[in-house]
Structure formats: C-alpha cells, structure tokens
Enzyme design. Sequence first.
Site, PDB file in Angstrom:
ATOM      1  CB  SER A 183      40.762  22.698  51.097  1.00  0.00           C
ATOM      2  OG  SER A 183      41.536  22.343  49.984  1.00  0.00           O
ATOM      3  NE  ARG A 243      48.390  11.466  45.427  1.00  0.00           N
ATOM      4  CZ  ARG A 243      47.208  12.046  45.659  1.00  0.00           C
ATOM      5  NH1 ARG A 243      46.095  11.357  45.465  1.00  0.00           N
ATOM      6  NH2 ARG A 243      47.129  13.287  46.087  1.00  0.00           N
ATOM      7  CG  ASP A 286      45.091  21.239  43.794  1.00  0.00           C
ATOM      8  OD1 ASP A 286      46.027  20.459  43.541  1.00  0.00           O
ATOM      9  OD2 ASP A 286      44.504  21.287  44.891  1.00  0.00           O
ATOM     10  NE  ARG A 319      46.543  16.763  39.146  1.00  0.00           N
ATOM     11  CZ  ARG A 319      45.863  17.124  40.223  1.00  0.00           C
ATOM     12  NH1 ARG A 319      46.210  18.224  40.890  1.00  0.00           N
ATOM     13  NH2 ARG A 319      44.851  16.404  40.646  1.00  0.00           N
TER      14      ARG A 319
END
Length: 769
Positions: A338, A438, A636, A667
């Site tokens: 990030s 996405r 995450d 996920r």
Amino acid sequence: MYNPKRKPNKSPLSQQVCVIGLGLIGASVAQAIKDHGLSPRIVAVDRHALSLAEAMDDGLLQAGSAVLSDVVAGSDMIVIAVPVQTVPAVMNDIAAAMRAGLIASDCIITDVCSTKVNVIEAAQAAFGALPTGLVPAHPIAGAEHSGYHARRATLFVNHSVIVCTLESSAAKAITTVCRIWEAIGAQVMTMSATRHDQILAHTSHLPHLLAFNLVEQLAGHDDNLDMFRYAAGGFRDFSRIAASDPKMWHDIFFANDDAIIKALDTYNDYLQHLRTLIVQKDSTALMGLLGRAQAARRHFGHMLSSTPYTDTSTMSASYTITPSTTVSGTIAIPGDKSVSHRSIMLGSLAEGVTRVTGFLEGEDALATLQAFRDMGVTIEGPHDGELVIHGVGMNGLKPSKTPIYMGNSGTSMRLLSGILAAQSFDSVLTGDASLTKRPMERVAAPLRQMGAIIQSTGEKGTAPLSITGRATAGETLKGIDYDMPVASAQIKSCLLLAGLWAEGTTSVTQPEVSRDHTERMLQAFGYPVTVDGNRISVTGGGTLTACDIAVPADISSAAFFMVAAAISQNSELTLKQVGINPTRTGIIDILKLMQADITLSNQTHVGGEPVADITIRASQLVGIEIPEHLVPLAIDEFPVLFIAASCAVGRTVLTGAKELRVKESDRIAVMATGLQTLGIDCEVTEDGMIINGKGVTDGSYPAVFGGGHIVSHHDHRIAMSFTVASLRASDTITIEGTETVNTSFPDFAGLANQVGMAITVTESESTEA
C-alpha cells in the site's frame, strides 16, 4: 492453442492449393498444409526449376511449373508468395486463368506479402473489380536463411498472422483462410490493409531500413575493419536483419513508401530530441527516456497477453508442500504494498525529487510504477528496493499513448482513477483477466458526483475504464461530501486524490476506520489533511513537495508468518521492522483475542509510519466472534486468519466482511471450499464465515487438516494461506495457480522454506487459451 502433435485434419479445407513462389515462406506454407492434411493436392509455380524438382521428389507437390496455366487448373485456393513488386504480374496471370475457366470465379486468392495496399491495388487493376475470394494475409514470421531448403512446417507456430478482411470478400473465403492459418499453429488477427501497412512500417520496415543503413555506415567508415572486429553483441543482434534479401526489402520499401517515410520522419524527430538531451547533458530527461524504453519493452508484452506483470513466460506454477511442524528464525518481510503504491503516485505529482527505500518490487507496485512512466515521469530504479522519482508537479502528467495497464492491481486502478479523473487528457485503464472482472463502479459513481466523466464496461461496471479529461469536459471537478457505504481505503483514497484538483473541499466519511496511508503520506508531502473522527477532508488547489519515503515491511505479508508461528509447536519467529499503522493492525488485535503469544519491540517511526519488530510464539488459539470494528483493519488478512481459526479450540464467527467477495477472488467462497477439501467444518454466510476449529486443550498441536489439492483461483493470498495450513496437515497439500504470489510477496516460498517449511515449486506450460 496449437498442438504440435495434432493429427492431420480428417476434412481438408481445400481440394487443391496452388502456391506461387517456393521461397522460405511459400515452401513452409506448402509443407505445413501437407503435414496437417489441409489439402490432398498441392501444386506450385516457381521460376527455379531445381526447387520445383526437389519439391516433387520430396513428395511435397503433385505438379509444378514456371507457368501458372500449366498447373493451376482445379485449384480452389491460391497462395501468392512472391516479392511485392511482382504481385501485379501474378494477379494478371490469375485473372487470365479465371477468364480461361481454369479456376472458378470464387477461388480463394490470398498472399503472404509484407505490404497489403499494393496487393489490393494490383488485384483491382487485374480483375477490374476485386474478386470475392481475395483475402490478403501476412504471417509475421521469418528466418535468417531463405529458399526452398530453409522451409519449416513449424515456422508459423505461435506467430501472428494478420488477415485483412475486405468488404468484397466472401465470408466463406475469410473463414477458410483463417482456419488454415490456425490449423498450422498461427494466431490470427484482423485489421484493415491501410492500418496494416502503417503498423508494419514502424515495427518491421523501419527497423530493417535502419539496420541496412547502420551496416552501410560502419562499412563506409575509415576504420571499418576494427568497427566490425570489436562490434558488441548489440550491434550483431540488431544488424542481423540486414542479412535479409536486398531485393525483397528494396521492393517493400518502395511498395510501402508513404508509411515508411512518415515512420522515418517520426523517428528523426525522436533522434533529434535524443541528440539534444545528450548535447545539453540533461541527465534527468535522458534517464527518463531510457528508463521508460527499458520498462516498456517488457511491459507491453504483458499488456497484450493480459498476463501478470512480473510473469516473463507462459508458465503457471503450483506448490507441493510436505507437512512440517515448526518454524523459527528472524526474517525481513518485503516492503508494504500500500505504501509502495502511494509513494509512486505522490512522488510523481510532487515538486522535486523523491527518494524511496524499501519499495516492494512485486507486480502490483510495478504496474503503478509503469503507469507513471507511461505518463512521462522519470523514475530511476527500482534497484534493491530503491527508487528516485523526478516529480512533474500537480499538472505535469502527460497522456499515455496506450491504455494504461494495471496488471492484477485493484489498488492501482481505483486510486489512479481519482488522479486521472482530474487531468486535462483522456485515459483508458485496463488490466489482466482477473482485474477486468472486479467492480469499479464503487469509485466511478462518486467520481461522477464530483463531475468526472468516467465509463466502466458492461452491466457489472468493470474495467476497462474510459476517463474523459476535465479540459475536454470543459470544467473542473467539484468537491463533495461523500458517505461511504463500506469502509474501503481504496474508495476513500480515490476520492481524496481527486479532491486535490477539485474546487472547494472534498470530505469522505467512512462507517469504520480503514487504512490511512493516503492521509499520512499526503501530510508527509506537505499537503494539509483534516481528520475529524471518521471524516477526512482535503481542499483542492494545493501542491505536493518531494520528500524521502522509507517503506516499512508489509504487515499483510507478515500475517502469513504470524499465523504460521502461532499454530505450530515449539515455534518462535521474529519479523523485523514491520509496519504497525493502527489502521492495519487488525491481524494483531484478532490474534491476541484468540490468545496468540505476540510481542512488539524496537518500536519507532519510518517515513511517517510506525514500525516494530514482531515476535510470535506457538500458541493455543481459541475461537472468537470477531468484532466488526476490526474487520476493515484486517480485510486482506482474513484468508490466513481462517487457517488460524481452523486450528483454534471452538468456533470462530466472522461477520461484516462482504468486501472479501470482490477481491482477486470471492475469498469467502474460495477459502470455504479449500477448508472443506482439507476436512474443516465451516459454513459460508452472506457477509462472512463460521469455522468450527479442531484445536485441542491438552497443549499438543495435532494435525487438523488432511492433505489435498487446492485451487487458488490465481489469488495470491489464498495460495499463501493454504501453504501455512501445511504446518498442521497430516499429508501433502498441493496448491494450483501460485504464480500470482509475486503480486504481493516475491520469493514467498524461499522465505517460508528458510524458516522451516517444505515447499516445492513446480512450473508448467499454462493450459489457458
């Protein structure tokens, strides 16, 4: 995909093919057609009697002659493989044969010439009107040696063939030509004849012209013998193409003269610019030019094939992990992804030079780096995690000449959308096959509220994204107050970055705290940010001032090793200088609630971000209900937290995590499938998962997972999470689709093996089309 072992076609695509010209290309086409059973009968025309005789003796031809009318009768396909300057004469012969009734009026006429407009003009002149069977084509393939003896049936395998479809061409003729090229292993693409000649002028004809000229220049030098004696590999590689047939290239240069002259003029402009940079000793600009060229050479290959950015081949990868029980040691985790993204973005927009250390050289961050190179920013490196960014200021970006390719990086695409929505030029953002599935409306919709003109693709609002520059739109962006429906650092950062150019103040209110790297780094670059609880605001019109950025180790990457040490017996791992930004420490907080043994030491600040050494020891974990306020702080890390929950005593419940369903994969669903494959009792809910852990309370660390085959769906975090599961597995685990691990964690397998795991990496040819 082409299969070199495929059997000959049961149904020929032509009853008789006539090849005109038995040089390298023509003879290779004939050989490929014969070997693949695409026609039971092949005849040829060539001026060289010896080539025809040898082809007859080799069984390649059923007939051959120097005169077309001697052999063409009954042919339903003609392949012209002669120098471009002789095409008009050949077209006249074919027209005469058609008038004489030797071939039907719908006979397919195709070619392999390097120019296309002249072929069409020759046909128009010979026939009066273009025949319905005319389908110009050009295989982009060749070899150093020429002539009949150099033929290879595999010459076209995995090479492109450009087919120029004409309004006059019959659909059946186009289909047949395409099917024949595909059958012999080529990849067919279509374009207009004019476009073909323009592109080939730049990519093929100009390089050959320059190669001939460079060899001529050195040969004419007073010291020509030494020039060639000491020529380095670069000269040999580039000048190799000057060994091509001069007559062929003489004809091509004249046949495509208009496009080649334009390409030469453009090249001369670039050459003069390069000369100026050297004369003026403009180091920054020259480094930028060289760096962009170096990166672009590799970058465009991935963009065209939609492969992961650091993937240098068509290989896929898998892990085979033998169970081990203990991990230990002290290791350094790669830089924070990030922070790496944002250092490139803000460093590029700043005034002055920004130096970055600890940069993550994974494919996601490299995609961001390439994007700003494409927009004219000079960036030196990366070299061992170090970058030097020569900022262009808030209004210094230039339009990319091609769509900006984001690889697999959703962060890159969403944050860059905010920046590009405020620029004065139009942009297109695209990515690989995974990224283009996405959702992007989550950033596009609020950007439109600010006045941006942005178009997503399809009903689901995915990439490619088309962004119209504010100058084209005739107005600047306007600041807005936006209440975020979900806590997402990507949405928040996108709007704050767009707000740097907007009139007035842009405020974003988030329902829960999310990562604040953008706010911190804006302040580090001297841009005021107002934070009032969960409301963050910026006022447009300011400037960014260059500074040095030290990227801390990525806590999301560290999470895999934190869980690995916590679930395995007699383990102790120390992870050096990991970022502990309070908006990222959900993984630590959740593991501590599960009674993990975690300690922090050597706490300090690096580049405005808090860091610490993290030590984790083997722990008897317990199941918990994960507090929803921690969910955005560990979004995450949940895949590997699911592994921890499986090893815990009792039940773990996750709610409020819909965001996990729109990552690189769903996920929640993918992890549940994998856990069930390995014998874990879990239940998927609308916004989370319930996992019934198989841990025990007697202080032992029994196997809780069985062995099995896991499909990662090319999601890097899924792959790494199930790798960690092997520490409590009873048998071997194989994980398919691990090549994407490089998106966030280069050499993950090597580091894992270093601390005691047993991962074997296997690469194989990708089976995807």
